[in-house]
Design a protein around this motif. Structure first.
Motif, PDB file in Angstrom:
ATOM      1  N   GLU A  10     -57.958 -87.943  -4.888  1.00 58.83           N
ATOM      2  CA  GLU A  10     -58.422 -87.383  -3.617  1.00 58.83           C
ATOM      3  C   GLU A  10     -58.618 -85.875  -3.682  1.00 58.83           C
ATOM      4  N   ASN A  11     -57.703 -85.160  -4.359  1.00 53.85           N
ATOM      5  CA  ASN A  11     -57.739 -83.710  -4.351  1.00 53.85           C
ATOM      6  C   ASN A  11     -58.534 -83.111  -5.511  1.00 53.85           C
ATOM      7  N   ASP A  12     -59.157 -83.923  -6.299  1.00 51.63           N
ATOM      8  CA  ASP A  12     -59.918 -83.390  -7.432  1.00 51.63           C
ATOM      9  C   ASP A  12     -61.244 -84.122  -7.592  1.00 51.63           C
ATOM     10  N   SER A  13     -61.833 -84.531  -6.475  1.00 50.31           N
ATOM     11  CA  SER A  13     -63.094 -85.271  -6.527  1.00 50.31           C
ATOM     12  C   SER A  13     -63.905 -84.976  -5.277  1.00 50.31           C
ATOM     13  N   ILE A  14     -65.139 -85.444  -5.290  1.00 56.39           N
ATOM     14  CA  ILE A  14     -65.991 -85.340  -4.106  1.00 56.39           C
ATOM     15  C   ILE A  14     -66.015 -86.673  -3.369  1.00 56.39           C
ATOM     16  N   LEU A  15     -66.205 -87.756  -4.103  1.00 52.04           N
ATOM     17  CA  LEU A  15     -66.270 -89.066  -3.444  1.00 52.04           C
ATOM     18  C   LEU A  15     -64.917 -89.532  -2.951  1.00 52.04           C
ATOM     19  N   GLY A  16     -63.816 -88.991  -3.499  1.00 46.37           N
ATOM     20  CA  GLY A  16     -62.496 -89.383  -3.034  1.00 46.37           C
ATOM     21  C   GLY A  16     -62.006 -88.574  -1.852  1.00 46.37           C
ATOM     22  N   ASN A  17     -62.761 -87.530  -1.480  1.00 48.23           N
ATOM     23  CA  ASN A  17     -62.396 -86.678  -0.355  1.00 48.23           C
ATOM     24  C   ASN A  17     -63.299 -87.002   0.829  1.00 48.23           C
ATOM     25  N   GLU A  18     -62.699 -87.331   1.971  1.00 44.96           N
ATOM     26  CA  GLU A  18     -63.478 -87.807   3.121  1.00 44.96           C
ATOM     27  C   GLU A  18     -64.525 -86.800   3.580  1.00 44.96           C
ATOM     28  N   ILE A  19     -64.133 -85.524   3.680  1.00 43.40           N
ATOM     29  CA  ILE A  19     -65.051 -84.501   4.196  1.00 43.40           C
ATOM     30  C   ILE A  19     -66.178 -84.248   3.203  1.00 43.40           C
ATOM     31  N   LEU A  20     -65.835 -84.086   1.926  1.00 47.53           N
ATOM     32  CA  LEU A  20     -66.852 -83.825   0.906  1.00 47.53           C
ATOM     33  C   LEU A  20     -67.782 -85.029   0.741  1.00 47.53           C
ATOM     34  N   ALA A  21     -67.239 -86.222   0.887  1.00 42.64           N
ATOM     35  CA  ALA A  21     -68.064 -87.426   0.781  1.00 42.64           C
ATOM     36  C   ALA A  21     -69.084 -87.484   1.922  1.00 42.64           C
ATOM     37  N   GLU A  22     -68.686 -87.023   3.104  1.00 46.52           N
ATOM     38  CA  GLU A  22     -69.622 -86.989   4.236  1.00 46.52           C
ATOM     39  C   GLU A  22     -70.734 -85.970   3.999  1.00 46.52           C
ATOM     40  N   ILE A  23     -70.369 -84.824   3.447  1.00 45.01           N
ATOM     41  CA  ILE A  23     -71.384 -83.818   3.125  1.00 45.01           C
ATOM     42  C   ILE A  23     -72.358 -84.380   2.084  1.00 45.01           C
ATOM     43  N   LEU A  24     -71.814 -85.059   1.087  1.00 42.74           N
ATOM     44  CA  LEU A  24     -72.652 -85.668   0.043  1.00 42.74           C
ATOM     45  C   LEU A  24     -73.601 -86.694   0.650  1.00 42.74           C
ATOM     46  N   GLN A  25     -73.107 -87.503   1.590  1.00 45.36           N
ATOM     47  CA  GLN A  25     -73.969 -88.487   2.248  1.00 45.36           C
ATOM     48  C   GLN A  25     -75.159 -87.812   2.936  1.00 45.36           C
ATOM     49  N   SER A  26     -74.886 -86.719   3.620  1.00 44.03           N
ATOM     50  CA  SER A  26     -75.948 -86.006   4.338  1.00 44.03           C
ATOM     51  C   SER A  26     -77.005 -85.479   3.375  1.00 44.03           C
TER      52      SER A  26
END
Length: 445
Positions: free
Chosen positions: A131-147
């Motif tokens: 969770e703390n060393d990824s983009i897809l495992g982090n909820e906020i970063l995953a949402e940014i990636l989706q956008s």
């Protein structure tokens, strides 16, 4: 952890570029490989070796199982992309499969779907990513990636998905050509299998393979008639050619040089590993320089379309008809080879004294040439009597076929018959129809 990430910033720059310029993104785009590399890093960052995904540390391992792992019905287009990657013979490593998936998903506009799935399924996210060393495992970063990926779906990607055989090694893909050559028994290519690739060692002068400077020593034959050759044995290549005998040869070629005229590095490694005396780096570069300086070999008989297309040349009952002008013929003696079409067409055009309006009827078993004026049959040849067909690259409306007095294997007297079609496109259709007739006759006999 910060709600920002350098990889997402890099991705945002590419998204803005492709969205604001409104261009068609092809394999020639200098930023495509960089975009794909950033996407790969995003999917790889912070990944775990999970027991549920074969303890692999490549993102493809979990993406490949999404159709069966996801609780909800998986997006059918995503499932199709995943199945296509699984079935591909051109990539053998999870690294290459992941790269082929990224390219295919960009084309089909479904790269955001696996991100949406893992963002909703937190159990899956914790299983796959830290969770703390990824983009897809982090909820906020995953949402940014989706956008960002959603914005990327507005860009138009037109990629050669067939060009995948070196994705196991690099994102920098080679020049990829798709050719259609005339029907023949021998392409004139000397090849060697090296590390799973079919490398061209030499090309015979005057052969179909050499025509119009299409294939050179150092090129890699990637597909024949739509079948991938990577990892196949020579016997498989012979079987493919035999199955399509008498038809135009559809061949996909990976060029030995890159867009700057330098040897493509993965092929350079193949040349170094192969027992090749002629196809050295210097000679390959010299070939490239001579062709780029405007040097052309004499035009030979080819169908002349570099980008093959599926062409419906026959009607529902298997026949085709074309109006043309019959210009005459040249006697060739015992020589019924395809290479004779070039000089035969030129000879007839130089000396012909007739121009007879005719209708070329292409039936299931034979070619009929009928005089339109009096409805008399001028020529009648079974496909088994026809040894070759084609046209010159500098006389595209003029087509010709060579026929013997009996079946090709027994004939001792061949003639080359020359016609002028109404358009270049109709000439192409007629040639393909004659070529397809070879195969139908062999199946019927």
């Amino acid at each position: 952890m910060s709600v920002s990430d350098p990889l997402l910033k890099s991705l945002k720059r590419f998204v803005l570029e492709f969205r604001t310029t409104n261009i068609v993104v092809t394999d020639d785009n200098e930023n495509l490989a960089k975009l794909c590399s950033v996407l790969e890093e995003i999917f790889q960052k912070g990944i775990k070796k999970s027991k549920f995904f074969d303890k692999s540390d490549f993102f493809w391992s979990w993406v490949a199982k999404l159709p069966s792992f996801s609780k909800e019905r998986c997006n059918p287009i995503l499932s199709m992309v995943i199945d296509t990657v699984k079935e591909s013979k051109k990539v053998t490593l999870d690294l290459g499969r992941g790269r082929l998936f990224i390219r295919s998903a960009l084309m089909k506009k479904v790269l955001t779907v696996p991100v949406q799935i893992i963002a909703k399924n937190r159990q899956l996210a914790r299983e796959v990513y830290y969770e703390n060393d990824s983009i897809l495992g982090n909820e906020i970063l995953a949402e940014i990636l989706q956008s960002l990926l959603f914005e990327l779906t507005e860009a138009h990607f037109q990629l050669r998905i067939h060009n995948a055989s070196f994705l196991d090694r690099t994102w920098n893909l080679p020049i990829y050509k798709q050719y259609e050559l005339v029907p023949c028994d021998n392409l004139g290519l000397h090849v060697q299998y090296i590390n799973g690739f079919l490398l061209v060692k030499a090309v015979e002068p005057g052969s179909v393979g050499e025509e119009n400077d299409k294939i050179h020593a150092g090129d890699v034959i990637d597909e024949l008639h739509g079948e991938a050759l990577r990892g196949n044995k020579m016997s498989a290549v012979h079987n493919i050619l035999q199955r399509y005998k008498g038809l135009p040869v559809h061949i996909h070629v990976i060029k030995g040089y890159d867009s700057q005229g330098n040897l493509y590095k993965p092929i350079h490694h193949l040349i170094e590993d192969a027992d090749i005396d002629i196809a050295t780096a210097d000679e390959l570069l010299q070939v490239k320089k001579s062709t780029s300086n405007g040097y052309k070999k004499p035009p030979h008989t080819i169908l002349n379309e570099e980008e093959a297309e599926e062409i419906p040349v026959h009607g529902s009952e298997g026949g085709a008809s074309h109006e043309a002008h019959y210009l005459g013929y040249v006697s060739l003696g015992i020589d019924g080879r395809v290479v004779r079409i070039e000089d035969s067409v030129q000879g007839v055009l130089k000396n012909h004294t007739q121009r007879v309006p005719v209708r070329i009827e292409l039936t299931e078993k034979e070619v009929l040439v009928i005089d339109i004026k009096d409805n008399k049959t001028l020529l009648q040849h079974a496909y088994t009597e026809i040894s070759a067909c084609g046209r010159r690259t500098d006389q595209l409306q003029h087509i010709a076929y060579i026929a013997g007095e009996t079946s090709c294997s027994l004939a001792k007297k061949f003639n080359c018959y020359v016609f002028e079609m109404k358009t270049n496109e109709e000439a192409r259709f007629a040639l393909c129809a004659i070529a397809q007739g070879f195969e139908r006759t062999h199946l019927l006999l």
